[in-house]
Design an enzyme around this catalytic site. Structure first.
Site, PDB file in Angstrom:
ATOM      1  N   GLY A  13       1.193  -1.280  -0.514  1.00 23.67           N
ATOM      2  CA  GLY A  13       0.380   0.384  -0.251  1.00 23.67           C
ATOM      3  C   GLY A  13       0.762   1.237  -0.180  1.00 23.67           C
ATOM      4  O   GLY A  13       0.021   2.240   0.531  1.00 23.67           O
ATOM      5  N   ASN A  15       1.536   3.162  -2.429  1.00 23.04           N
ATOM      6  CA  ASN A  15       1.053   4.847  -2.999  1.00 23.04           C
ATOM      7  C   ASN A  15      -0.295   5.111  -2.680  1.00 23.04           C
ATOM      8  O   ASN A  15      -0.224   6.084  -2.420  1.00 23.04           O
ATOM      9  CB  ASN A  15       0.342   3.520  -4.434  1.00 23.04           C
ATOM     10  CG  ASN A  15       1.254   3.831  -5.542  1.00 23.04           C
ATOM     11  OD1 ASN A  15       1.450   5.127  -6.136  1.00 23.04           O
ATOM     12  ND2 ASN A  15       1.815   2.542  -5.969  1.00 23.04           N
ATOM     13  N   MET A  92      -4.328  -6.117  -6.945  1.00 21.88           N
ATOM     14  CA  MET A  92      -4.111  -7.648  -7.336  1.00 21.88           C
ATOM     15  C   MET A  92      -5.255  -8.858  -8.341  1.00 21.88           C
ATOM     16  O   MET A  92      -4.773  -9.552  -8.332  1.00 21.88           O
ATOM     17  CB  MET A  92      -2.812  -8.056  -7.085  1.00 21.88           C
ATOM     18  CG  MET A  92      -1.752  -7.379  -6.971  1.00 21.88           C
ATOM     19  SD  MET A  92      -1.392  -6.247  -7.941  1.00 21.88           S
ATOM     20  CE  MET A  92      -0.309  -7.186  -9.031  1.00 21.88           C
ATOM     21  N   ARG A  93      -6.240  -7.862  -7.812  1.00 20.54           N
ATOM     22  CA  ARG A  93      -7.574  -9.338  -8.728  1.00 20.54           C
ATOM     23  C   ARG A  93      -8.113  -8.258  -9.845  1.00 20.54           C
ATOM     24  O   ARG A  93      -8.329  -7.072  -9.595  1.00 20.54           O
ATOM     25  CB  ARG A  93      -8.593  -8.871  -7.475  1.00 20.54           C
ATOM     26  CG  ARG A  93      -8.613  -9.544  -6.353  1.00 20.54           C
ATOM     27  CD  ARG A  93      -7.311 -10.486  -6.703  1.00 20.54           C
ATOM     28  NE  ARG A  93      -8.131 -12.190  -6.726  1.00 20.54           N
ATOM     29  CZ  ARG A  93      -7.760 -13.567  -7.299  1.00 20.54           C
ATOM     30  NH1 ARG A  93      -6.562 -13.680  -7.363  1.00 20.54           N
ATOM     31  NH2 ARG A  93      -8.520 -14.234  -7.849  1.00 20.54           N
ATOM     32  N   LEU A  95     -11.013  -7.315 -12.418  1.00 20.65           N
ATOM     33  CA  LEU A  95     -12.601  -7.223 -11.996  1.00 20.65           C
ATOM     34  C   LEU A  95     -13.069  -7.208 -12.857  1.00 20.65           C
ATOM     35  O   LEU A  95     -13.018  -6.929 -13.925  1.00 20.65           O
ATOM     36  CB  LEU A  95     -12.421  -5.317 -11.746  1.00 20.65           C
ATOM     37  CG  LEU A  95     -11.966  -4.801  -9.831  1.00 20.65           C
ATOM     38  CD1 LEU A  95     -11.796  -3.077  -9.865  1.00 20.65           C
ATOM     39  CD2 LEU A  95     -12.694  -5.153  -9.070  1.00 20.65           C
ATOM     40  N   ASN A 109      -6.231   3.622 -11.542  1.00 23.48           N
ATOM     41  CA  ASN A 109      -5.633   2.876 -11.177  1.00 23.48           C
ATOM     42  C   ASN A 109      -4.317   2.977 -11.846  1.00 23.48           C
ATOM     43  O   ASN A 109      -3.727   4.261 -12.663  1.00 23.48           O
ATOM     44  CB  ASN A 109      -6.039   0.777 -12.222  1.00 23.48           C
ATOM     45  CG  ASN A 109      -4.816   0.381 -11.309  1.00 23.48           C
ATOM     46  OD1 ASN A 109      -4.527   0.120 -10.952  1.00 23.48           O
ATOM     47  ND2 ASN A 109      -3.899  -0.161 -12.962  1.00 23.48           N
ATOM     48  N   HIS A 111      -0.701   1.997 -12.841  1.00 23.20           N
ATOM     49  CA  HIS A 111       0.070   0.395 -13.523  1.00 23.20           C
ATOM     50  C   HIS A 111       1.415   1.117 -13.739  1.00 23.20           C
ATOM     51  O   HIS A 111       1.878   1.564 -14.138  1.00 23.20           O
ATOM     52  CB  HIS A 111      -0.818   0.154 -15.008  1.00 23.20           C
ATOM     53  CG  HIS A 111       0.291  -0.875 -15.689  1.00 23.20           C
ATOM     54  ND1 HIS A 111      -0.203  -2.206 -14.857  1.00 23.20           N
ATOM     55  CD2 HIS A 111       0.885  -1.247 -16.557  1.00 23.20           C
ATOM     56  CE1 HIS A 111       0.302  -2.885 -15.046  1.00 23.20           C
ATOM     57  NE2 HIS A 111       0.826  -2.305 -16.787  1.00 23.20           N
ATOM     58  N   ASP A 147      -5.787  -2.991 -18.292  1.00 21.78           N
ATOM     59  CA  ASP A 147      -4.554  -1.702 -17.622  1.00 21.78           C
ATOM     60  C   ASP A 147      -5.500  -0.962 -19.672  1.00 21.78           C
ATOM     61  O   ASP A 147      -4.310  -0.858 -20.151  1.00 21.78           O
ATOM     62  CB  ASP A 147      -3.195  -2.521 -17.864  1.00 21.78           C
ATOM     63  CG  ASP A 147      -3.313  -3.474 -17.552  1.00 21.78           C
ATOM     64  OD1 ASP A 147      -2.483  -4.599 -17.152  1.00 21.78           O
ATOM     65  OD2 ASP A 147      -3.621  -2.863 -15.496  1.00 21.78           O
TER      66      ASP A 147
HETATM   67  C1  GRF Z   1       3.605  -0.676  -8.115  1.00 24.81           C
HETATM   68  O1  GRF Z   1       4.636  -0.888  -8.555  1.00 24.81           O
HETATM   69  C2  GRF Z   1       1.965  -0.343  -8.534  1.00 24.81           C
HETATM   70  O2  GRF Z   1       2.574   0.056  -9.719  1.00 24.81           O
HETATM   71  C3  GRF Z   1       1.396  -1.861  -9.022  1.00 24.81           C
HETATM   72  O3  GRF Z   1       1.654  -2.691  -7.507  1.00 24.81           O
HETATM   73  C4  GRF Z   1       2.990  -2.579  -7.049  1.00 24.81           C
HETATM   74  C5  GRF Z   1       2.519  -2.287  -4.881  1.00 24.81           C
HETATM   75  O4  GRF Z   1       2.048  -0.544  -4.891  1.00 24.81           O
HETATM   76  N1  GRF Z   1       0.228  -1.678  -9.605  1.00 24.81           N
HETATM   77  P1  GRF Z   1       2.504  -0.420  -3.311  1.00 24.81           P
HETATM   78  O5  GRF Z   1       3.531   0.202  -2.996  1.00 24.81           O
HETATM   79  O6  GRF Z   1       1.375  -1.906  -3.003  1.00 24.81           O
HETATM   80  O7  GRF Z   1       1.269   0.981  -3.644  1.00 24.81           O
END
Ligand code: GRF
Length: 197
Positions: A13, A15, A92-93, A95, A109, A111, A147
């Site tokens: 998490g 981001n 990571m799922r 949808l 999102n 990416h 994506d």
């Molecule tokens: C990041 O590289 C993001 O681009 C991808 O998941 C990775 C981990 O993100 N979607 P976070 O540290 O869990 O936000």
């Protein structure tokens, strides 16, 4: 009225943390109302709680591939907080089209590639294998195609000699942490002009 933002995560998490920290600014047009993880062990849950954001877990595993039921459980959690915007942040799922259509135009999102290059997984390794001189990350609106939605922002990084997927990922992640908050600030006021960093 500030826009209400729910953030969906699966792991650390980082981001999400940056988005929440940025929304602490009283001048920010949005505020976080929920951090939801599909994994009870997601490290981001504790970080969200430490930042004072409500959390929820909808573990995908008991649904054994029944995506509609899993997403109905997610929707039930979202209905409780009534978000205006969903931010997928390391979620990571995949949808289904039904869920995406319900949120289309209100779901973002991030990416880790310069879309449309390198949709899908292992983007840093693939960019290195391809001999790319630069790489980066993209924030986009989520549509039914994986994506693939309208691009709302991109940040570029150089590929350095001797880069590994890990060193490149770290360089990209640092830019993600600047890009996603910048995009959300615009998106929350209906400004869809793309951000380029
Ligand atoms: C990041 O590289 C993001 O681009 C991808 O998941 C990775 C981990 O993100 N979607 P976070 O540290 O869990 O936000």
């Amino acid at each position: 009225m500030k826009k209400r933002v729910a953030i969906l995560i699966s792991g650390g998490g980082s981001n999400m943390v940056r988005l929440v920290e940025d929304m602490a600014d009283p001048a920010h047009p949005a505020r976080p109302v929920l951090v939801l993880a599909n994994d009870p062990a997601a490290g981001g849950l504790e970080k969200a709680r430490a930042l004072g954001v409500a959390t929820a877990v909808v573990d995908h595993r008991p649904f054994k591939g029944d995506r509609a039921a899993f997403e109905a459980a997610i929707q039930a959690e979202l209905d409780r907080v009534e978000p205006d915007i969903l931010c997928l942040a390391g979620f990571m799922r995949v949808l289904t089209g039904d869920f995406v259509r319900r949120w289309e135009g209100r779901m973002l999102n991030i990416h880790p590639s310069l879309l449309p290059k390198y949709r899908g997984l292992h983007t840093h390794a693939r960019a290195l294998e391809a001999g790319e001189r630069e790489h980066g990350c993209t924030v986009h609106e989520v549509t039914a195609e994986l994506d693939d939605g309208p691009i709302l922002g991109q940040a570029r990084v150089p590929v350095e000699p001797g880069d590994t997927p890990q060193t490149l990922a770290a360089r990209v992640l640092a830019r993600e942490h600047l890009l996603y908050p910048a995009v959300l600030r615009r998106f929350a006021v209906g400004d869809r002009r793309p951000v380029f960093l």
